[in-house]
Scaffold this active site. Structure first.
Site, PDB file in Angstrom:
ATOM      1  N   LYS A 174       0.860  -1.190   0.000  1.00 46.17           N
ATOM      2  CA  LYS A 174       0.000   0.000   0.000  1.00 46.17           C
ATOM      3  C   LYS A 174       0.886   1.226   0.000  1.00 46.17           C
ATOM      4  O   LYS A 174       1.990   1.205   0.544  1.00 46.17           O
ATOM      5  CB  LYS A 174      -0.883   0.033   1.256  1.00 46.17           C
ATOM      6  CG  LYS A 174      -2.157   0.831   1.055  1.00 46.17           C
ATOM      7  CD  LYS A 174      -3.179   0.044   0.272  1.00 46.17           C
ATOM      8  CE  LYS A 174      -4.473   0.781   0.083  1.00 46.17           C
ATOM      9  NZ  LYS A 174      -5.504  -0.108  -0.500  1.00 46.17           N
TER      10      LYS A 174
HETATM   11  P1  NAD Z   1     -13.160   7.613  -2.814  1.00 42.48           P
HETATM   12  O1  NAD Z   1     -12.174   8.615  -2.408  1.00 42.48           O
HETATM   13  O2  NAD Z   1     -13.555   7.490  -4.249  1.00 42.48           O
HETATM   14  O3  NAD Z   1     -14.515   7.816  -1.979  1.00 42.48           O
HETATM   15  C1  NAD Z   1     -14.552   7.876  -0.583  1.00 42.48           C
HETATM   16  C2  NAD Z   1     -15.965   8.225  -0.129  1.00 42.48           C
HETATM   17  O4  NAD Z   1     -15.984   8.236   1.293  1.00 42.48           O
HETATM   18  C3  NAD Z   1     -16.444   9.599  -0.577  1.00 42.48           C
HETATM   19  O5  NAD Z   1     -17.824   9.538  -0.880  1.00 42.48           O
HETATM   20  C4  NAD Z   1     -16.226  10.452   0.670  1.00 42.48           C
HETATM   21  O6  NAD Z   1     -17.102  11.567   0.718  1.00 42.48           O
HETATM   22  C5  NAD Z   1     -16.542   9.451   1.751  1.00 42.48           C
HETATM   23  N1  NAD Z   1     -15.927   9.782   3.031  1.00 42.48           N
HETATM   24  C6  NAD Z   1     -14.678  10.255   3.261  1.00 42.48           C
HETATM   25  N2  NAD Z   1     -14.509  10.481   4.567  1.00 42.48           N
HETATM   26  C7  NAD Z   1     -15.650  10.127   5.176  1.00 42.48           C
HETATM   27  C8  NAD Z   1     -16.099  10.153   6.520  1.00 42.48           C
HETATM   28  N3  NAD Z   1     -15.304  10.597   7.516  1.00 42.48           N
HETATM   29  N4  NAD Z   1     -17.356   9.703   6.784  1.00 42.48           N
HETATM   30  C9  NAD Z   1     -18.153   9.272   5.782  1.00 42.48           C
HETATM   31  N5  NAD Z   1     -17.804   9.247   4.503  1.00 42.48           N
HETATM   32  C10 NAD Z   1     -16.564   9.673   4.208  1.00 42.48           C
HETATM   33  O7  NAD Z   1     -12.600   6.218  -2.248  1.00 42.48           O
HETATM   34  P2  NAD Z   1     -12.930   4.739  -2.763  1.00 42.48           P
HETATM   35  O8  NAD Z   1     -11.924   4.368  -3.778  1.00 42.48           O
HETATM   36  O9  NAD Z   1     -14.394   4.629  -3.038  1.00 42.48           O
HETATM   37  O10 NAD Z   1     -12.571   3.906  -1.441  1.00 42.48           O
HETATM   38  C11 NAD Z   1     -13.495   3.744  -0.378  1.00 42.48           C
HETATM   39  C12 NAD Z   1     -13.039   2.583   0.491  1.00 42.48           C
HETATM   40  O11 NAD Z   1     -12.975   1.393  -0.312  1.00 42.48           O
HETATM   41  C13 NAD Z   1     -11.639   2.738   1.084  1.00 42.48           C
HETATM   42  O12 NAD Z   1     -11.622   2.086   2.341  1.00 42.48           O
HETATM   43  C14 NAD Z   1     -10.761   1.988   0.111  1.00 42.48           C
HETATM   44  O13 NAD Z   1      -9.560   1.533   0.702  1.00 42.48           O
HETATM   45  C15 NAD Z   1     -11.669   0.831  -0.246  1.00 42.48           C
HETATM   46  N6  NAD Z   1     -11.343   0.176  -1.519  1.00 42.48           N
HETATM   47  C16 NAD Z   1     -11.347   0.855  -2.701  1.00 42.48           C
HETATM   48  C17 NAD Z   1     -11.064   0.186  -3.897  1.00 42.48           C
HETATM   49  C18 NAD Z   1     -11.113   0.866  -5.228  1.00 42.48           C
HETATM   50  O14 NAD Z   1     -10.998   0.161  -6.252  1.00 42.48           O
HETATM   51  N7  NAD Z   1     -11.280   2.164  -5.312  1.00 42.48           N
HETATM   52  C19 NAD Z   1     -10.782  -1.181  -3.868  1.00 42.48           C
HETATM   53  C20 NAD Z   1     -10.802  -1.850  -2.641  1.00 42.48           C
HETATM   54  C21 NAD Z   1     -11.093  -1.161  -1.483  1.00 42.48           C
END
Ligand code: NAD
Length: 416
Positions: free
Chosen positions: A108
């Protein structure tokens, strides 16, 4: 279980790992080797801001375990990220790639920055400098970054370009790129799509009707918004979603395409006319059948777990549940499908993207989605069957499969 001090995210993931090692009877030496990251790098990321002054950010790349293949893991831009969190996320990648049986290790990366406060040119310069500072650790057969919270396909395009300036055209250096630069069709939606496939596949075992169920999603970024869109398209009823500023609720079901438009215009979920505003805390405790935390870590804890009303929790985010929160939900009969299974769609399609880049060949989107479905469903069946045969929770079974696969490969390689 009572935990005396506030554990770090890495300690929490290692608690899950240690419990798994106990069940698998791993030797102390092997545990130590699997618990700690193999390599960690902290870098300074100086950026000339648009007004001419210089800001210095902190960046990380943690390579947790490379026994099963090149390290693989996203890059997060978040103001509160620290080394312990990056270690935790890197460790989860090790168990996730092993669980879904991809030929990868776990890694990561992160930069401690709020990307919303930087202009696009500033983010471009920050990404290039970060890439150059970790460049000696990454390569298509060594470590392949991808997007995570706060980063996206544009970030990956900049990383690929910065790396290419030193090494020549190397699309396989990152995944989650724009399709025009060698990204895979279906990658952007893949994590959310995986959440959807899993819910459909597991519904019968979990004794829920996905069409009638009330679904609540925290987070409306990449994972949350795609999960909402695809589940909505499949006829499911999404009753609430939220972003960082709060959420909206409509018991009859939200009009997700209209909400996507509202979010695009305002960059905010609250204020959507098709529902009433709620806080993130209220959203997590809504009366519903399915809760999908898909934003940040540590949102289900000992404090709120006694009040979670969902029948099933699908962990779209990484590490949304503390070990204490997990134990409380398990005692209350709430079924939790763990992050390393639920959000694996992203790394599965990243793997497809990497193989396409190495072969200089493109797959049709239908093929990507079908291979994703087969891979995540196979992993779910393995988790479900192991949980049933050994009397484990889904999380315990998922960890045991992942840890066992990595331990086996270490034995086979004979490097101890
Ligand atoms: P992103 O940045 O696209 O979206 C994050 C979302 O969370 C946004 O809607 C934001 O407003 C919201 N957010 C941020 N802080 C917050 C808070 N304190 N309370 C409530 N909502 C909050 O990120 P993403 O890529 O969608 O990732 C989200 C989660 O999924 C993370 O834990 C990431 O590690 C995990 N993840 C993402 C992927 C991927 O392919 N993007 C793959 C596996 C896991």
């Amino acid at each position: 279980m009572v935990i005396s001090h506030q554990m770090t995210a890495f300690e929490e993931v290692n608690l899950l790992f240690d419990r798994s090692s106990d069940r698998l009877n791993l030797s102390n030496g092997l545990r130590e080797m699997l618990r700690r990251p193999w390599r960690e790098l902290q870098v300074q990321v100086p950026v000339r801001m648009d007004d001419g002054h210089i800001e210095v950010f902190t960046g990380y790349r943690v390579q947790h375990n490379g026994a099963r293949g090149p390290y693989k893991g996203g890059v997060r831009y978040h103001p509160a990220v620290d080394l312990e969190e990056v270690r935790a996320l890197a460790s989860l990648m090790t168990w996730k790639t092993a669980l879904v049986n991809l030929p990868y290790g776990g890694a990561k990366g992160a930069v401690q920055v709020d990307p919303a406060l930087l202009s696009q040119p500033e983010l471009n310069r920050l990404t290039r400098r970060y890439t150059l500072n970790i460049e000696h650790l990454i390569a298509p057969n060594r470590d392949i970054p991808a997007p995570d919270m706060g980063t996206n396909s544009q970030t990956m395009a900049w990383m690929m370009d910065a790396y290419g300036q030193l090494h020549g055209y190397t699309p396989a250096i990152v995944t989650g790129k724009p399709v025009e630069l060698g990204g895979s069709l279906g990658r952007e939606a893949a994590t959310g799509r995986g959440v959807g496939y899993l819910l459909m596949e597991a519904a019968q075992d979990l004794e829920i009707d996905p069409q009638g169920a009330r679904i609540v999603i925290q987070g409306f970024g990449n994972v949350g918004s795609w999960a909402a869109r695809l589940l909505h398209d499949s006829g499911c009823r999404i009753v609430a979603v939220s972003g960082v500023r709060g959420g909206v609720y409509n018991e009859k079901g939200l009009d997700i395409p209209a909400l996507v438009d509202h979010y695009r215009e305002t960059r905010s979920v609250p204020g959507f006319s098709g529902g009433e505003n709620i806080t993130n805390a209220e959203l997590l405790e809504l009366d519903c059948e399915v809760l999908v935390p898909a934003a940040i870590g540590n949102v289900i804890t000992a404090e709120n777990a006694p009040r979670i009303k969902a029948k099933v929790v699908l962990e779209g985010a990484n590490h949304p549940t503390t070990p204490e929160g997990d134990d409380i939900m398990t005692d209350r009969g709430i079924k939790v499908l763990p992050d390393i299974l639920v959000n694996s769609g992203g790394v599965i399609v990243s793997y497809f993207e990497w193989t396409q880049n190495l072969q200089q060949f493109h797959w049709e989107e239908d093929r990507v989605n079908e291979e994703l479905r087969k891979t995540i469903v196979r992993a779910y069946h393995e988790v479900r069957d192991r949980a049933a045969s050994e009397g484990l929770t889904y999380r315990q079974a998922a960890f045991d499969i992942g840890v066992q696969r990595v331990a086996q490969v270490i034995e086979l390689r004979g490097f101890l």
